[in-house]
Design an enzyme around this catalytic site. Structure first.
Site, PDB file in Angstrom:
ATOM      1  N   ASP A   1     -32.519  12.617 -44.014  1.00  0.00           N
ATOM      2  CA  ASP A   1     -33.304  13.302 -44.806  1.00  0.00           C
ATOM      3  C   ASP A   1     -32.772  14.743 -45.205  1.00  0.00           C
ATOM      4  OD1 ASP A   1     -35.677  11.616 -44.313  1.00  0.00           O
ATOM      5  OD2 ASP A   1     -35.106  12.205 -42.214  1.00  0.00           O
TER       6      ASP A   1
ATOM      7  N   GLU B   1     -28.608   6.336 -44.782  1.00  0.00           N
ATOM      8  CA  GLU B   1     -28.671   6.484 -46.434  1.00  0.00           C
ATOM      9  C   GLU B   1     -27.415   7.291 -46.905  1.00  0.00           C
ATOM     10  OE1 GLU B   1     -32.383   7.040 -48.377  1.00  0.00           O
ATOM     11  OE2 GLU B   1     -31.640   8.111 -49.992  1.00  0.00           O
TER      12      GLU B   1
END
Ligand code: TRH
Length: 376
Positions: free
Chosen positions: A18, A271
């Protein structure tokens, strides 16, 4: 050019993805799009890890703030990005609504290759009470999505690094590792705890082919140590059969990129490292972030379907088998044998895939353009 003020909000759920994405985006908006950015993060420790130092967190154009209930911004910026659906403070939303021109409000979503993403990208969501509209912004792999984060000049920097022996020596030094032997297959291993790991390490040790595996400090160390029966210590390589294991220091994002550029195969996760490994243009093995009810396997399959488009069926099956074995835990030894036998083809494919993605617009540029249009 007007200098727009941006507020990016990030809550650290776990791990580094994040904040990794938000921090990269903030830097790029400032350096390439002249934005004046405040990054609000609820946990500074993770950010410091990516920064590679303690102390001053701010860089040119980006001021990093610790976001907690007693310290959230009072005045709204021109553009507000909620990283991964994080909830903005009520008072801040009220400040957004009080502006004469409402800010551009973006909910930056997680990356997925699933087909529905194209249909949801940029969808507006009006606030139930206030004169504000939030827009969903989806990163993705096709021109109908928000694209991927890619700094201008990234691929040129990568290519320059690959022919710069002094820069390479500096990287190994900062990782706390000797350079890998030239004849070895170089692998970087960034993963979560993984049920397939012990069998794979054993296959590498027994395989007869020289393998150098660099393992950045983190969650996977425990599993590696369990297989080794010995602790990993920075700066101390361990040898088992034809495998050399090199424990690596966790470095800042630019240096982690260089590690990816230096390896023949990159095991990545989540990610951001997954995207960065695609810009390395080298074969990847992806440990996707596990989700309930195996939702992550659907995402993995969606990515693989795009990644192997145009690849002969037999090769595509080998790639799929490798990625599934790594994520599910079964059949890793034969999967690796088939995968590594086709490595030269995967290398060519990875570079072609990288070039195909690089021909599309990048995420920061798309966001900046979207904001500009809305703020006119
Ligand atoms: O840390 P992650 O597992 O993050 C995950 C995912 O983003 C997942 O989707 C999300 O839901 C979850 O967090 C909460 O993996 P990821 O995304 O690759 O982030 C790792 C970051 O760490 C990335 O920015 C690269 C960076 N990094 C360094 O800067 N230096 C290093 O030495 C290493 C190994 C990584």
């Amino acid at each position: 050019m007007s200098v727009w003020r941006w507020d990016i909000f990030c809550t650290v759920i776990d791990n580094y993805g994040d904040i990794g994405v938000c921090w990269r985006l903030a830097r790029q908006l400032a350096s390439e799009h002249g934005a004046d950015v405040r990054l609000w993060v609820d946990e500074l420790a993770s950010h410091r890890r990516l920064l590679g130092r303690d102390g001053d967190e701010s860089v040119a154009g980006v001021v990093v703030h610790h976001w907690h209930p007693d310290a959230s911004p009072d005045a709204s910026a021109d553009v507000v990005v909620a990283g991964f659906g994080c909830r903005l403070p009520e008072a801040y939303v009220a400040a957004m609504a009080a502006r004469s021109q409402p800010p551009v409000w973006i909910n930056l979503e997680y990356l997925s290759a699933e087909v529905w993403v194209e249909g949801c990208h940029l969808l507006p969501s009006p606030h139930p009470r206030l004169p504000l509209t939030e827009h969903f912004y989806y990163p993705g792999f096709t021109p109908k999505t928000g694209g991927l984060l890619r700094e201008a000049g990234l691929l040129a920097a990568r290519d320059a690094y690959r022919s710069d022996s002094a820069a390479q020596a500096a990287l190994w030094d900062s990782l706390g590792s000797a350079p890998p032997p030239p004849e070895a297959l170089r692998i970087s291993l960034f993963a979560y705890e993984n049920a397939a790991l012990a069998a794979l390490l054993q296959a590498w040790a027994d395989g007869g082919r020289e393998i150098w595996c660099g393992v950045p400090e983190g969650r996977v160390w425990k599993s590696v140590e369990a297989w080794l029966g010995a602790p990993l210590v920075l700066g101390r390589e361990l040898r088992r059969g034809s495998l050399t294991l090199a424990p690596l220091r966790f470095v800042d994002q630019p240096r982690y990129d260089q590690l990816l550029w230096s390896c023949d195969v990159n095991f990545v996760r989540g990610e951001d490292s997954f995207v960065r490994a695609q810009w390395a243009g080298r074969p990847i093995v992806w440990h996707i972030y596990p989700q309930d009810e195996a939702a992550h396997i659907v995402k993995l399959e969606a990515f693989l379907a795009r990644y192997v488009e145009g690849v002969p069926d037999a090769d595509a099956a080998v790639l799929r088998q490798m990625q599934l074995a790594w994520n599910v835990g079964d059949g890793i030894v034969p999967a690796w044998a088939d995968f590594v036998a086709a490595l030269p083809r995967w290398r060519e494919h990875a570079e072609a895939w990288c070039q195909q993605l690089a021909a599309q617009g990048d995420l920061a540029a798309g966001l900046a353009e979207f904001a500009k249009i809305k703020l006119k």
